[in-house]
Design a protein around this motif. Structure first.
Motif, PDB file in Angstrom:
ATOM      1  N   LEU A 182       0.799  -1.226   0.000  1.00 59.86           N
ATOM      2  CA  LEU A 182       0.000   0.000   0.000  1.00 59.86           C
ATOM      3  C   LEU A 182       0.833   1.279   0.000  1.00 59.86           C
ATOM      4  N   GLY A 183       2.155   1.149   0.164  1.00 61.37           N
ATOM      5  CA  GLY A 183       2.996   2.345   0.222  1.00 61.37           C
ATOM      6  C   GLY A 183       2.959   3.027   1.574  1.00 61.37           C
ATOM      7  N   VAL A 184       2.625   2.232   2.601  1.00 58.80           N
ATOM      8  CA  VAL A 184       2.560   2.738   3.977  1.00 58.80           C
ATOM      9  C   VAL A 184       3.939   2.591   4.621  1.00 58.80           C
ATOM     10  N   ARG A 185       4.320   3.486   5.515  1.00 59.31           N
ATOM     11  CA  ARG A 185       5.609   3.370   6.212  1.00 59.31           C
ATOM     12  C   ARG A 185       5.518   2.290   7.292  1.00 59.31           C
ATOM     13  N   ALA A 186       6.638   1.647   7.567  1.00 63.01           N
ATOM     14  CA  ALA A 186       6.632   0.565   8.554  1.00 63.01           C
ATOM     15  C   ALA A 186       7.755   0.770   9.558  1.00 63.01           C
ATOM     16  N   SER A 187       7.450   0.532  10.839  1.00 59.13           N
ATOM     17  CA  SER A 187       8.465   0.588  11.892  1.00 59.13           C
ATOM     18  C   SER A 187       8.878  -0.845  12.175  1.00 59.13           C
ATOM     19  N   VAL A 188       9.968  -1.266  11.523  1.00 55.69           N
ATOM     20  CA  VAL A 188      10.388  -2.672  11.567  1.00 55.69           C
ATOM     21  C   VAL A 188      11.638  -2.785  12.430  1.00 55.69           C
ATOM     22  N   GLY A 189      11.545  -3.566  13.526  1.00 56.05           N
ATOM     23  CA  GLY A 189      12.664  -3.859  14.413  1.00 56.05           C
ATOM     24  C   GLY A 189      13.970  -3.154  14.101  1.00 56.05           C
ATOM     25  N   THR A 190      14.881  -3.832  13.387  1.00 54.87           N
ATOM     26  CA  THR A 190      16.234  -3.322  13.196  1.00 54.87           C
ATOM     27  C   THR A 190      16.294  -2.107  12.276  1.00 54.87           C
ATOM     28  N   ASP A 191      15.259  -1.887  11.452  1.00 53.85           N
ATOM     29  CA  ASP A 191      15.288  -0.736  10.546  1.00 53.85           C
ATOM     30  C   ASP A 191      14.953   0.569  11.270  1.00 53.85           C
ATOM     31  N   THR A 192      14.402   0.420  12.473  1.00 56.00           N
ATOM     32  CA  THR A 192      13.951   1.610  13.193  1.00 56.00           C
ATOM     33  C   THR A 192      15.155   2.419  13.652  1.00 56.00           C
ATOM     34  N   ASN A 193      15.091   3.702  13.428  1.00 53.69           N
ATOM     35  CA  ASN A 193      16.139   4.584  13.902  1.00 53.69           C
ATOM     36  C   ASN A 193      15.842   4.898  15.366  1.00 53.69           C
ATOM     37  N   LEU A 194      16.394   4.095  16.261  1.00 52.67           N
ATOM     38  CA  LEU A 194      16.042   4.220  17.672  1.00 52.67           C
ATOM     39  C   LEU A 194      16.496   5.563  18.223  1.00 52.67           C
ATOM     40  N   ARG A 195      15.592   6.275  18.916  1.00 43.17           N
ATOM     41  CA  ARG A 195      15.864   7.624  19.407  1.00 43.17           C
ATOM     42  C   ARG A 195      16.177   7.573  20.906  1.00 43.17           C
ATOM     43  N   HIS A 196      17.365   7.026  21.226  1.00 46.02           N
ATOM     44  CA  HIS A 196      17.756   6.980  22.639  1.00 46.02           C
ATOM     45  C   HIS A 196      17.801   8.384  23.232  1.00 46.02           C
ATOM     46  N   ASP A 197      18.044   9.388  22.377  1.00 45.12           N
ATOM     47  CA  ASP A 197      18.190  10.757  22.887  1.00 45.12           C
ATOM     48  C   ASP A 197      16.900  11.314  23.494  1.00 45.12           C
ATOM     49  N   VAL A 198      15.734  10.736  23.145  1.00 45.51           N
ATOM     50  CA  VAL A 198      14.491  11.280  23.696  1.00 45.51           C
ATOM     51  C   VAL A 198      14.046  10.563  24.971  1.00 45.51           C
ATOM     52  N   LEU A 199      14.718   9.452  25.329  1.00 50.47           N
ATOM     53  CA  LEU A 199      14.253   8.663  26.469  1.00 50.47           C
ATOM     54  C   LEU A 199      14.306   9.449  27.779  1.00 50.47           C
ATOM     55  N   GLY A 200      15.346  10.270  27.930  1.00 47.07           N
ATOM     56  CA  GLY A 200      15.466  11.071  29.149  1.00 47.07           C
ATOM     57  C   GLY A 200      14.271  11.995  29.322  1.00 47.07           C
ATOM     58  N   GLY A 201      13.833  12.588  28.231  1.00 44.88           N
ATOM     59  CA  GLY A 201      12.668  13.482  28.272  1.00 44.88           C
ATOM     60  C   GLY A 201      11.413  12.732  28.691  1.00 44.88           C
ATOM     61  N   TYR A 202      11.259  11.505  28.175  1.00 41.95           N
ATOM     62  CA  TYR A 202      10.076  10.718  28.543  1.00 41.95           C
ATOM     63  C   TYR A 202      10.155  10.305  30.020  1.00 41.95           C
ATOM     64  N   ALA A 203      11.360   9.966  30.472  1.00 38.20           N
ATOM     65  CA  ALA A 203      11.520   9.599  31.884  1.00 38.20           C
ATOM     66  C   ALA A 203      11.144  10.790  32.774  1.00 38.20           C
ATOM     67  N   GLN A 204      11.547  11.975  32.354  1.00 35.96           N
ATOM     68  CA  GLN A 204      11.203  13.184  33.116  1.00 35.96           C
ATOM     69  C   GLN A 204       9.683  13.362  33.196  1.00 35.96           C
ATOM     70  N   LEU A 205       9.005  13.209  32.042  1.00 33.21           N
ATOM     71  CA  LEU A 205       7.544  13.325  32.035  1.00 33.21           C
ATOM     72  C   LEU A 205       6.915  12.270  32.948  1.00 33.21           C
ATOM     73  N   ALA A 206       7.472  11.047  32.927  1.00 31.82           N
ATOM     74  CA  ALA A 206       6.933   9.979  33.779  1.00 31.82           C
ATOM     75  C   ALA A 206       7.090  10.337  35.245  1.00 31.82           C
ATOM     76  N   SER A 207       8.262  10.902  35.589  1.00 31.81           N
ATOM     77  CA  SER A 207       8.502  11.249  36.992  1.00 31.81           C
ATOM     78  C   SER A 207       7.555  12.358  37.452  1.00 31.81           C
ATOM     79  N   GLU A 208       7.053  13.138  36.493  1.00 34.84           N
ATOM     80  CA  GLU A 208       6.100  14.212  36.824  1.00 34.84           C
ATOM     81  C   GLU A 208       4.656  13.715  36.746  1.00 34.84           C
ATOM     82  N   GLY A 209       4.473  12.421  36.463  1.00 34.30           N
ATOM     83  CA  GLY A 209       3.128  11.855  36.364  1.00 34.30           C
ATOM     84  C   GLY A 209       2.405  12.253  35.092  1.00 34.30           C
ATOM     85  N   ARG A 210       3.158  12.681  34.067  1.00 34.77           N
ATOM     86  CA  ARG A 210       2.520  13.136  32.823  1.00 34.77           C
ATOM     87  C   ARG A 210       2.644  12.126  31.692  1.00 34.77           C
ATOM     88  N   PHE A 211       3.233  10.984  31.952  1.00 38.62           N
ATOM     89  CA  PHE A 211       3.412   9.955  30.934  1.00 38.62           C
ATOM     90  C   PHE A 211       3.563   8.619  31.646  1.00 38.62           C
TER      91      PHE A 211
END
Ligand SMILES: NC(=O)c1ccc[n+]([C@@H]2O[C@H](COP(=O)([O-])OP(=O)(O)OC[C@H]3O[C@@H](n4cnc5c(N)ncnc54)[C@H](OP(=O)(O)O)[C@@H]3O)[C@@H](O)[C@H]2O)c1
Length: 150
Positions: free
Chosen positions: A87-116
């Protein structure tokens, strides 16, 4: 979805009974995924949606989702890779995914604030990985399964 809502997006979730309440609680407009889904989504959005994320089990959801957006590449699937190719749809496939380790800290911060939060269904000691894998494969996990090391 939680992150998109926090960034000010209108989020429309197509879901079944299992998760409808939880999705509404974090700010989504929720509608069923069955017959008429495309028309209901477009009515809620007032036209085509900007982006669609397919996080459903493989269930032939993609043709309908493509009809909710302006172009197939505005859909990203986490599961139906065969249909994505057709169908020409984009796919997030295991090893092909460009893993964004750089955003994990931000998500952890939101979690610690009870927002995620990540819904955890069950926690297992590492040696019970086989039971966890079977539950995951069953489609009945109802949340993330955590393996505890040590
Ligand atoms: N690529 C990746 O990185 C990645 C990561 C995680 C998961 N996945 C894949 O994502 C898929 C979902 O995983 P999961 O653990 O969330 O599965 P899950 O817990 O088994 O999801 C089941 C839920 O999906 C709902 N559902 C079924 N068909 C649907 C449709 N057409 N539209 C919307 N909702 C639908 C069901 O609703 P009701 O039962 O309430 O009717 C049920 O609540 C799996 O195929 C998994 O392999 C991929």
């Amino acid at each position: 979805m939680q992150l998109a809502v926090q960034r000010g997006a209108q989020v429309i979730a197509t879901a079944g009974e299992t998760y409808s309440g939880a999705l509404r609680a974090v700010g989504a407009d929720v509608t069923g995924y069955g017959d008429g889904m495309v028309e209901r989504v477009r009515a809620l959005a007032g036209g085509p949606v900007d982006l669609a994320l397919d996080a459903a089990p493989v269930s032939n959801a993609l043709p309908g989702l493509v009809r909710t957006v302006k172009a197939p590449e505005h859909v990203l699937t986490l599961s139906d890779f065969a249909a994505a190719d057709e169908l020409g749809v984009r796919a997030s496939v295991g090893t092909d995914t460009n893993l964004r380790h750089d955003v994990l800290g931000g998500y952890a911060q939101l979690a610690s604030e009870g927002r995620f939060s990540v819904p955890v269904a069950r926690t297992f000691p590492l040696e019970d990985w086989r039971t966890a894998a079977e539950l995951s494969q069953s489609g009945q996990a109802r949340g993330k399964l955590v393996l505890r090391i040590g």
